[in-house]
Design a protein around this motif. Structure first.
Motif, PDB file in Angstrom:
ATOM      1  N   GLY A 158       0.827  -1.195   0.000  1.00 51.84           N
ATOM      2  CA  GLY A 158       0.000   0.000   0.000  1.00 51.84           C
ATOM      3  C   GLY A 158       0.862   1.245   0.000  1.00 51.84           C
ATOM      4  N   LYS A 159       0.215   2.408  -0.059  1.00 53.79           N
ATOM      5  CA  LYS A 159       0.947   3.673  -0.160  1.00 53.79           C
ATOM      6  C   LYS A 159       1.794   3.978   1.067  1.00 53.79           C
ATOM      7  N   ASP A 160       1.420   3.417   2.219  1.00 52.92           N
ATOM      8  CA  ASP A 160       2.225   3.649   3.409  1.00 52.92           C
ATOM      9  C   ASP A 160       3.468   2.772   3.445  1.00 52.92           C
ATOM     10  N   ARG A 161       3.547   1.792   2.531  1.00 43.84           N
ATOM     11  CA  ARG A 161       4.695   0.880   2.512  1.00 43.84           C
ATOM     12  C   ARG A 161       5.550   1.061   1.274  1.00 43.84           C
ATOM     13  N   PHE A 162       4.939   1.286   0.125  1.00 46.48           N
ATOM     14  CA  PHE A 162       5.674   1.377  -1.131  1.00 46.48           C
ATOM     15  C   PHE A 162       5.682   2.777  -1.726  1.00 46.48           C
ATOM     16  N   ASP A 163       6.694   3.007  -2.552  1.00 41.45           N
ATOM     17  CA  ASP A 163       6.777   4.227  -3.338  1.00 41.45           C
ATOM     18  C   ASP A 163       6.835   3.903  -4.829  1.00 41.45           C
ATOM     19  N   GLN A 164       7.476   2.791  -5.183  1.00 36.93           N
ATOM     20  CA  GLN A 164       7.494   2.323  -6.572  1.00 36.93           C
ATOM     21  C   GLN A 164       7.911   0.853  -6.598  1.00 36.93           C
ATOM     22  N   PRO A 165       6.994  -0.058  -6.292  1.00 36.64           N
ATOM     23  CA  PRO A 165       7.334  -1.481  -6.298  1.00 36.64           C
ATOM     24  C   PRO A 165       7.513  -2.001  -7.715  1.00 36.64           C
ATOM     25  N   VAL A 166       8.568  -2.799  -7.920  1.00 40.52           N
ATOM     26  CA  VAL A 166       8.858  -3.305  -9.265  1.00 40.52           C
ATOM     27  C   VAL A 166       9.112  -4.813  -9.214  1.00 40.52           C
ATOM     28  N   GLY A 167      10.348  -5.213  -8.961  1.00 43.99           N
ATOM     29  CA  GLY A 167      10.697  -6.630  -8.983  1.00 43.99           C
ATOM     30  C   GLY A 167      10.070  -7.412  -7.849  1.00 43.99           C
ATOM     31  N   ILE A 168       9.785  -8.701  -8.106  1.00 45.86           N
ATOM     32  CA  ILE A 168       9.133  -9.526  -7.089  1.00 45.86           C
ATOM     33  C   ILE A 168       9.531 -10.984  -7.262  1.00 45.86           C
ATOM     34  N   VAL A 169       9.708 -11.686  -6.136  1.00 46.65           N
ATOM     35  CA  VAL A 169      10.045 -13.105  -6.155  1.00 46.65           C
ATOM     36  C   VAL A 169       9.480 -13.740  -4.887  1.00 46.65           C
ATOM     37  N   VAL A 170       9.181 -15.056  -4.961  1.00 45.99           N
ATOM     38  CA  VAL A 170       8.576 -15.763  -3.833  1.00 45.99           C
ATOM     39  C   VAL A 170       9.472 -16.898  -3.380  1.00 45.99           C
ATOM     40  N   ASN A 171       9.665 -17.009  -2.058  1.00 45.14           N
ATOM     41  CA  ASN A 171      10.366 -18.134  -1.454  1.00 45.14           C
ATOM     42  C   ASN A 171       9.310 -19.048  -0.831  1.00 45.14           C
ATOM     43  N   ASP A 172       9.032 -20.172  -1.508  1.00 39.89           N
ATOM     44  CA  ASP A 172       7.986 -21.080  -1.037  1.00 39.89           C
ATOM     45  C   ASP A 172       8.342 -21.755   0.274  1.00 39.89           C
ATOM     46  N   ASP A 173       9.611 -22.055   0.470  1.00 41.45           N
ATOM     47  CA  ASP A 173      10.015 -22.749   1.696  1.00 41.45           C
ATOM     48  C   ASP A 173       9.772 -21.903   2.938  1.00 41.45           C
ATOM     49  N   LEU A 174       9.949 -20.596   2.807  1.00 39.98           N
ATOM     50  CA  LEU A 174       9.784 -19.693   3.947  1.00 39.98           C
ATOM     51  C   LEU A 174       8.456 -18.942   3.930  1.00 39.98           C
ATOM     52  N   ASN A 175       7.639 -19.166   2.900  1.00 41.35           N
ATOM     53  CA  ASN A 175       6.385 -18.421   2.735  1.00 41.35           C
ATOM     54  C   ASN A 175       6.629 -16.911   2.777  1.00 41.35           C
ATOM     55  N   ARG A 176       7.620 -16.502   1.996  1.00 44.10           N
ATOM     56  CA  ARG A 176       7.954 -15.076   1.935  1.00 44.10           C
ATOM     57  C   ARG A 176       7.883 -14.563   0.502  1.00 44.10           C
ATOM     58  N   VAL A 177       7.463 -13.324   0.360  1.00 44.74           N
ATOM     59  CA  VAL A 177       7.516 -12.651  -0.929  1.00 44.74           C
ATOM     60  C   VAL A 177       8.391 -11.411  -0.771  1.00 44.74           C
ATOM     61  N   TYR A 178       9.360 -11.267  -1.673  1.00 49.14           N
ATOM     62  CA  TYR A 178      10.324 -10.161  -1.644  1.00 49.14           C
ATOM     63  C   TYR A 178       9.987  -9.185  -2.770  1.00 49.14           C
ATOM     64  N   ILE A 179       9.856  -7.903  -2.432  1.00 48.90           N
ATOM     65  CA  ILE A 179       9.453  -6.898  -3.414  1.00 48.90           C
ATOM     66  C   ILE A 179      10.449  -5.737  -3.402  1.00 48.90           C
ATOM     67  N   VAL A 180      11.011  -5.455  -4.570  1.00 47.76           N
ATOM     68  CA  VAL A 180      11.958  -4.342  -4.716  1.00 47.76           C
ATOM     69  C   VAL A 180      11.190  -3.042  -4.867  1.00 47.76           C
ATOM     70  N   ASP A 181      11.563  -2.037  -4.069  1.00 45.79           N
ATOM     71  CA  ASP A 181      10.986  -0.701  -4.198  1.00 45.79           C
ATOM     72  C   ASP A 181      12.063   0.225  -4.754  1.00 45.79           C
ATOM     73  N   THR A 182      11.884   0.642  -6.001  1.00 45.38           N
ATOM     74  CA  THR A 182      12.909   1.432  -6.677  1.00 45.38           C
ATOM     75  C   THR A 182      13.145   2.771  -5.994  1.00 45.38           C
ATOM     76  N   LYS A 183      12.100   3.495  -5.663  1.00 46.96           N
ATOM     77  CA  LYS A 183      12.273   4.835  -5.089  1.00 46.96           C
ATOM     78  C   LYS A 183      12.663   4.817  -3.622  1.00 46.96           C
ATOM     79  N   LYS A 184      12.319   3.753  -2.925  1.00 50.32           N
ATOM     80  CA  LYS A 184      12.744   3.649  -1.527  1.00 50.32           C
ATOM     81  C   LYS A 184      14.098   2.964  -1.404  1.00 50.32           C
ATOM     82  N   HIS A 185      14.628   2.472  -2.519  1.00 50.88           N
ATOM     83  CA  HIS A 185      15.955   1.864  -2.558  1.00 50.88           C
ATOM     84  C   HIS A 185      16.083   0.698  -1.575  1.00 50.88           C
ATOM     85  N   ASN A 186      15.035  -0.106  -1.487  1.00 54.87           N
ATOM     86  CA  ASN A 186      15.108  -1.234  -0.563  1.00 54.87           C
ATOM     87  C   ASN A 186      14.295  -2.416  -1.069  1.00 54.87           C
ATOM     88  N   VAL A 187      14.309  -3.477  -0.289  1.00 53.10           N
ATOM     89  CA  VAL A 187      13.515  -4.673  -0.564  1.00 53.10           C
ATOM     90  C   VAL A 187      12.644  -4.934   0.651  1.00 53.10           C
TER      91      VAL A 187
END
Length: 385
Positions: A168-197
């Motif tokens: 949501g807008k309180d978490r992201f500024d420009q989400p782009v790349g995304i990948v899922v780790n099934d073993d850990l039930n995690r989804v990783y999302i790259v935020d270009t403008k926040k320069h983080n994952v």
């Protein structure tokens, strides 16, 4: 692999009007399958490692075309296919469906070659999309899409029905790349403008933690874009404006980095897509070089392939990429309005397809072709907003 570059009716008795009959004959001729292009890298006499397979540019490339439909379109001049305009990200799931995001489409385009079917995801309802960018799936077939204008990720079931929103807008500024780790039930999302994952629970969308932050030091990011993950859960982030790839463990701890700005081997100018094959090799798309560089798990350059142009296997401002479980490589060829598909002839591929691997090797040229002048593509089309 070597550090080598590629320089390259009878009818039923009823009278049929002459003009439609000629149209039919022309259409049937146009539907003839062209002779496949045998294009491999590296150049001979080295053994082929990468083979160009084909390109997909519209729904017509996967949908079954009936004779009546082809005839009707030829006579009436109407086309019903959905065409790629400027594809950005691509992903192939375990069922063989190809998912593509395109800046001209407020939806995810789904090409299902096995069922010869084309569909769209995200056109309406709570899962409606505005500007989808990243796309991936998990082992259960759930589909994850980042929407860079809505500042959220959307999760659908395997049939494209909305399940939940993430961020949501309180978490992201420009989400782009995304990948899922099934073993850990995690989804990783790259935020270009926040320069983080940012990391979320893939089942309920709960926020877990983030890592990165703007900077040039190890572990910091500068306008990152895409992300990939190997079989061990190691993450590879395309740190685009630091002109490097950074590796992190599943908890976001820095592991290693490679690359750097430059035009030499192993350097980057405009890195975009990133993917990992079954052997752990890393593939990096460079939109400026119009090629894909392949590195081993330690970041050493092995090979690069592609090249600028609009002929089969060539690229023009490529962006995202993906590699499936069969080591097929998918590259979003933006200004050629298509997805280019290649095959990495890995040891796993050879073991599963010994006859096909043998044919590829035998069909490859025995000597490098002579360099010929090539005509550059026409002026780049205007940016699709």
């Amino acid at each position: 692999m070597r550090n080598l570059a590629f320089q390259r009716n009878r009818h039923s008795g009823k009278t049929m009007p002459l003009v439609p009959f000629m149209v039919v004959m022309g259409l049937l001729a146009g539907c003839a399958t062209p002779k496949p292009v045998e294009l491999t890298w590296p150049l001979p006499p080295d053994e082929p490692k990468i083979k160009f397979v084909k390109s997909i540019s519209s729904s017509r490339d996967v949908e079954k075309q009936s004779f009546g439909k082809v005839l009707g379109e030829g006579i009436m001049g109407a086309r019903s296919d959905a065409r790629l305009a400027k594809p950005y990200a691509v992903h192939r799931d375990r069922e063989g469906r190809l998912f593509v995001t395109d800046s001209a489409w407020p939806a995810v385009l789904v090409f299902d070659e096995k069922k010869k079917k084309f569909t769209l995801i995200g056109l309406e309802g709570p899962g409606v999309l505005v500007k989808p960018m990243g796309v991936t799936t998990d082992s259960a077939g759930r589909i994850y899409v980042t929407d860079t204008l809505q500042n959220r990720a959307v999760v659908y079931d395997r049939d494209g029905q909305f399940l939940l929103g993430i961020g949501g807008k309180d978490r992201f500024d420009q989400p782009v790349g995304i990948v899922v780790n099934d073993d850990l039930n995690r989804v990783y999302i790259v935020d270009t403008k926040k320069h983080n994952v940012s990391v979320f629970d893939s089942q309920d969308g709960a926020f877990l933690f983030d890592f990165g932050g703007r900077g040039v030091e190890a572990g910091q990011l500068n306008w990152p874009t895409n992300i990939a993950m190997n079989r061990d859960g190691r993450l590879y982030v395309m740190d685009t404006f630091n002109f490097r790839v950074q590796a992190f463990d599943a908890d976001g701890k820095f592991v290693m980095q490679f690359g750097g700005i430059g035009t030499g081997l192993g350097k980057f100018a405009k890195p975009k897509g990133i993917a990992v094959d079954s052997e752990g090799n890393l593939y990096v798309v460079d939109a400026s070089f119009n090629n894909i560089q392949i590195f081993n798990p330690e970041g050493q350059l092995l090979l690069f392939f592609g090249g600028f142009g609009n002929q089969p296997g060539e690229l023009w401002l490529p962006a995202g990429m993906a590699i499936d479980q069969d080591d097929r490589i998918y590259v979003a060829d933006q200004y050629n309005h298509r997805i280019n598909i290649y095959q990495y002839i890995s040891e796993n591929y050879k073991a599963r397809n010994p006859e096909e691997a043998k044919k590829i090797k035998e069909a490859a040229p025995k000597e490098a072709p002579k360099e010929a002048p090539k005509e550059a593509p026409k002026e780049a089309p205007k940016e699709v907003k």
